[in-house]
Design a protein around this motif. Structure first.
Motif, short mmCIF file in Angstrom:
data_model
loop_
_atom_site.label_atom_id
_atom_site.label_comp_id
_atom_site.label_asym_id
_atom_site.label_seq_id
_atom_site.Cartn_x
_atom_site.Cartn_y
_atom_site.Cartn_z
N ASN A 295 0.82 -1.22 0.00
CA ASN A 295 0.00 0.00 0.00
C ASN A 295 0.86 1.26 0.00
N ASN A 296 1.96 1.22 -0.73
CA ASN A 296 2.89 2.36 -0.83
C ASN A 296 3.41 2.82 0.53
N TYR A 297 3.62 1.88 1.45
CA TYR A 297 4.15 2.21 2.77
C TYR A 297 5.61 2.61 2.65
N PHE A 298 5.97 3.71 3.34
CA PHE A 298 7.35 4.16 3.42
C PHE A 298 7.60 4.71 4.81
N ASN A 299 8.76 4.40 5.37
CA ASN A 299 9.13 4.86 6.69
C ASN A 299 10.57 5.34 6.64
N LYS B 213 4.33 6.92 5.92
CA LYS B 213 3.31 7.30 4.96
C LYS B 213 2.87 6.05 4.20
N SER B 214 1.57 5.93 3.97
CA SER B 214 1.04 4.86 3.13
C SER B 214 -0.23 5.38 2.46
N ASN B 215 -0.90 4.49 1.72
CA ASN B 215 -2.18 4.88 1.12
C ASN B 215 -3.24 5.13 2.19
N ALA B 216 -3.11 4.51 3.36
CA ALA B 216 -4.13 4.59 4.40
C ALA B 216 -3.88 5.68 5.43
N TYR B 217 -2.63 5.98 5.75
CA TYR B 217 -2.36 6.95 6.81
C TYR B 217 -1.00 7.59 6.63
#
Length: 175
Positions: A45-49, A76-80
């Motif tokens: 879900n396009n998660y990046f940290n 950051k992700s698609n959800a939050y």
């Protein structure tokens, strides 16, 4: 004969002085230590940290170090999306410069935004990490630290964190 004895004497005396310089390395008298860690992660879900945790310490004894640790994390992700800042003291005890035992208190300031439910939150949370790990020397006074910490204040239903168990990788210079 003079041409042979004088160069031989210089060679032997130079050898003796060079041995003394190698074996009598100066002791690290600076008691300040610096270090920390950086990290990043990717996921579904396009998660990046992206995170950074600088630290400044002071050697109270040769095996005991105390100091201040900071941390900043962007997720950051698609959800939050969230931004988190933390600061607090730490205490490390070193065992033969191979293992360490650590206590670390952090107070976190958290800004959280859920994109699906249009929910925003500004909150804070405390964490007390206890644990330890292994150290590998990578330079004269520099070490790589690999460890595992547990947040003893973590509660499953009321914490922003998904788990109390935290692996850590960091560097320290000045030990």
């Amino acid at each position: 004969m003079k041409k042979f004895i004088i160069p031989l004497f210089l060679l032997i005396s130079g050898s003796v002085f060079s041995q003394q310089a190698i074996t009598a390395a100066p002791e690290n008298t600076n008691r300040w230590t610096f270090g920390g860690g950086i990290g990043f992660g990717f996921g579904s879900n396009n998660y990046f940290n992206l995170s950074a945790a600088p630290r400044v310490g002071y050697r109270l004894t040769n095996d005991l170090e105390g100091g201040v640790l900071g941390s900043v994390s962007w997720q950051k992700s698609n959800a939050y999306s969230s931004t988190m800042f933390g600061v607090g003291p730490f205490l490390n005890y070193y065992i033969a410069r191979t293992f360490f035992i650590s206590a670390n208190y952090q107070h976190y300031f958290i800004n959280y935004k859920d994109k699906f439910y249009d929910f925003k939150a500004n909150t804070d949370e405390d964490a007390l990490y206890l644990g330890g790990g292994y150290m590998q020397q990578i330079g004269n006074n520099s070490y790589l630290q690999l460890g595992l910490m547990y947040n003893v204040l973590w509660k499953e239903n009321s914490s922003i964190f998904s788990s109390g168990l935290v692996p850590n990788i960091g560097f320290v210079v000045g030990l």
